[in-house]
Motif scaffolding. Sequence first.
Motif, mmCIF file in Angstrom:
data_model
loop_
_atom_site.group_PDB
_atom_site.id
_atom_site.type_symbol
_atom_site.label_atom_id
_atom_site.label_comp_id
_atom_site.label_asym_id
_atom_site.label_seq_id
_atom_site.Cartn_x
_atom_site.Cartn_y
_atom_site.Cartn_z
ATOM 1 N N ARG A 135 0.818 -1.207 0.000
ATOM 2 C CA ARG A 135 0.000 0.000 0.000
ATOM 3 C C ARG A 135 0.857 1.264 0.000
ATOM 4 N NH1 ARG A 135 -4.901 0.143 4.062
ATOM 5 N NH2 ARG A 135 -5.722 -1.240 2.454
ATOM 6 N N ALA A 136 2.025 1.193 0.621
ATOM 7 C CA ALA A 136 2.931 2.342 0.693
ATOM 8 C C ALA A 136 4.303 1.847 1.116
ATOM 9 C CB ALA A 136 2.420 3.386 1.686
ATOM 10 N N VAL A 137 5.352 2.592 0.736
ATOM 11 C CA VAL A 137 6.715 2.267 1.148
ATOM 12 C C VAL A 137 7.412 3.549 1.583
ATOM 13 C CG1 VAL A 137 8.982 1.419 0.426
ATOM 14 C CG2 VAL A 137 6.902 0.236 -0.345
ATOM 15 N N ALA A 138 7.842 3.584 2.838
ATOM 16 C CA ALA A 138 8.650 4.684 3.367
ATOM 17 C C ALA A 138 10.083 4.192 3.509
ATOM 18 C CB ALA A 138 8.103 5.154 4.710
ATOM 19 N N LEU A 139 11.006 4.977 2.994
ATOM 20 C CA LEU A 139 12.410 4.590 2.957
ATOM 21 C C LEU A 139 13.230 5.545 3.822
ATOM 22 C CD1 LEU A 139 12.473 4.218 -0.917
ATOM 23 C CD2 LEU A 139 12.498 2.295 0.697
ATOM 24 N N LEU A 140 13.926 4.995 4.803
ATOM 25 C CA LEU A 140 14.877 5.781 5.585
ATOM 26 C C LEU A 140 16.264 5.595 4.981
ATOM 27 C CD1 LEU A 140 12.341 5.598 7.403
ATOM 28 C CD2 LEU A 140 13.871 5.523 9.379
ATOM 29 N N ASN A 141 17.248 6.315 5.525
ATOM 30 C CA ASN A 141 18.599 6.302 4.947
ATOM 31 C C ASN A 141 19.035 4.910 4.517
ATOM 32 O OD1 ASN A 141 18.349 8.726 6.670
ATOM 33 N ND2 ASN A 141 20.461 9.081 6.026
ATOM 34 N N GLY A 142 19.436 4.793 3.264
ATOM 35 C CA GLY A 142 19.909 3.515 2.739
ATOM 36 C C GLY A 142 20.465 3.687 1.342
ATOM 37 N N ARG A 294 -2.257 8.837 4.877
ATOM 38 C CA ARG A 294 -2.767 9.200 3.556
ATOM 39 C C ARG A 294 -2.896 8.000 2.646
ATOM 40 N NH1 ARG A 294 0.990 12.686 2.288
ATOM 41 N NH2 ARG A 294 2.124 11.524 0.708
ATOM 42 N N THR A 295 -1.997 7.022 2.818
ATOM 43 C CA THR A 295 -1.973 5.895 1.899
ATOM 44 C C THR A 295 -2.778 4.717 2.411
ATOM 45 O OG1 THR A 295 0.088 5.117 2.894
ATOM 46 C CG2 THR A 295 0.260 6.536 0.961
#
Length: 295
Positions: A135-142, A294-295
């Motif tokens: 449904r959604a993908v949040a990406l932190l430092n990588g 939101r997603t």
Amino acid sequence: MNATHDPTPDAWYAAARHWTFRGHDLPYRDSGGDSREAVLLIHGFPTCSWDWAPLWDRLVARYGRVIAPDMLGFGRAAKPRGHRYDLMEQADLHVALMQHCGVDTVQVVAHDYGVSVAQELLARGLDHSLPMTLRAVALLNGGLFPETHRQTLTQRLLHSPLGALLSALSGQDRFNRSFSLVFGPETRPSAATLDAFWSLLTYNDGHRQLHRLIRYIDDRRQHRERWVGALQRTPVPLRLINGPEDPVSGAHMVARYRTLIPAPDVVSLPGIGHYPQVEAPDGVWNALQPFLDRT
């Protein structure tokens, strides 16, 4: 101000469940319930699911079901000697765990090593081989792009022919120095936090496997077109939450992200380094919660 980290690893894992993946025992946190929707937290290298402890209670309170596994070779998971640790296998692990938990719809939050796992899940979604809905993908430092991944000296040595020797000789003082350098200048980990990270790294002699785990760098190069293409073509909403002081994948990686990803959605956390969820959990929450809502 030093970054602190609660609860302790012992308290975190006391609430863990266990499952078996390809013959290996792995712990995971599952907030419980029978919902077929969940927030899936994917940790980084060389740490583990405990990274998400500063956000756990808030995520559970708002979204209900939250799942955070230790990947093979990390934390208190099995760390088989001589294993060919592989990002594709780690993606298989997350898919299998979601099936084990009866989950078929996920919002993913991924960090560091875990962003490559998330990219592979996005790629499988595009080629219709993923048995769940993202449904959604949040990406932190990588290291989303191998061309912008700036390895630390320790990483370069681990990835060299000297890697096995360095793993054999690794000690906490060296770990403390190299690990602290990827944090923001004002948010270095406290001594107690470093002790906890070291205890998890050395569990089941995991520090002796670092030269094998670091081969994720080769996986990223091998699958670069597939994984960058997944970011560019996915219909799944993406948000990048980044600590710009990170020397490995900070502001320079964000600049590349903005040039390659259509309509980039980026939140930068000033003064923060490679571990935003540990260094600035409030800042990460303020960026993450409206995105997931939101997603």
